[in-house]
Design an enzyme around this catalytic site. Structure first.
Site, PDB file in Angstrom:
ATOM      1  N   MET A 193      18.504 -22.210  -2.912  1.00 53.24           N
ATOM      2  CA  MET A 193      18.168 -21.739  -3.857  1.00 53.24           C
ATOM      3  C   MET A 193      16.315 -21.527  -3.523  1.00 53.24           C
ATOM      4  SD  MET A 193      19.970 -23.815  -7.297  1.00 53.24           S
ATOM      5  CE  MET A 193      18.993 -22.483  -8.624  1.00 53.24           C
ATOM      6  N   PRO A 194      16.330 -19.991  -3.174  1.00 50.13           N
ATOM      7  CA  PRO A 194      15.277 -20.062  -2.797  1.00 50.13           C
ATOM      8  C   PRO A 194      13.821 -19.713  -3.515  1.00 50.13           C
ATOM      9  CG  PRO A 194      16.685 -18.387  -1.029  1.00 50.13           C
ATOM     10  CD  PRO A 194      17.481 -19.622  -2.735  1.00 50.13           C
ATOM     11  N   HIS A 195      12.579 -19.319  -3.736  1.00 51.49           N
ATOM     12  CA  HIS A 195      12.864 -19.612  -4.806  1.00 51.49           C
ATOM     13  C   HIS A 195      10.654 -19.780  -4.922  1.00 51.49           C
ATOM     14  CE1 HIS A 195      12.741 -23.857  -4.934  1.00 51.49           C
ATOM     15  NE2 HIS A 195      11.486 -24.051  -5.723  1.00 51.49           N
ATOM     16  N   GLY A 196       9.518 -19.114  -5.335  1.00 48.71           N
ATOM     17  CA  GLY A 196       8.126 -18.972  -5.072  1.00 48.71           C
ATOM     18  C   GLY A 196       7.568 -20.178  -4.884  1.00 48.71           C
TER      19      GLY A 196
END
Length: 144
Positions: free
Chosen positions: A60-63
């Site tokens: 779950m890539p996120h900033g």
């Protein structure tokens, strides 16, 4: 604006590495108007600090924390990668790009994590034959 829509779903994705997967997931969020392009760089930066691989075939890539101010609205993008993509030690088959306003981040993260923790639910997601079917599975799982 819906957190997940057909325009933010890609089935049968082929990517060379996790950074390509992250950029694709991020670009779908940009195209939908949730975030500016600069947020995608922050997603890549975040991956460099610590893997966003959660387990069970899910990343779950996120900033980064300092990119929260860039987020215009909560949204998620979904990539199904049948061959898997290496996220460090493990392969991710489901890559969910996430941009969430305020505390919504944890809410979305936990409901998705609970949903894919069930092996049967995860298989149904990975085998969805259309964007609509995949969205229905997520809506069902996240409202459970």
């Amino acid at each position: 604006m819906s957190i997940l829509s057909k325009e933010k779903v890609r089935l049968n994705v082929k990517v060379n590495d996790r950074y390509e997967a992250i950029r694709l997931a991020g670009q779908l969020l940009v195209d939908a108007g949730h975030v500016p392009a600069a947020y995608v760089d922050k997603m890549v930066e975040r991956e460099g600090v610590s893997s966003t691989y959660i387990g069970g075939g899910l990343a779950m890539p996120h900033g980064t924390n300092d990119s929260k101010a860039l987020i215009q609205s909560t949204g998620m993008s979904v990539l199904i990668v049948p061959e898997g993509v290496d996220f460090g030690e493990e392969k991710a088959y489901l890559v969910i790009g996430l941009a969430a306003v305020g505390e919504e981040h944890l809410e979305v993260l936990s409901s998705v994590a609970v949903m894919v923790a069930d092996e049967d639910d995860m298989q149904r997601i990975l085998q969805a034959s259309s964007e609509e079917e995949l969205i229905a599975l997520f809506e069902e799982g996240m409202n459970a």
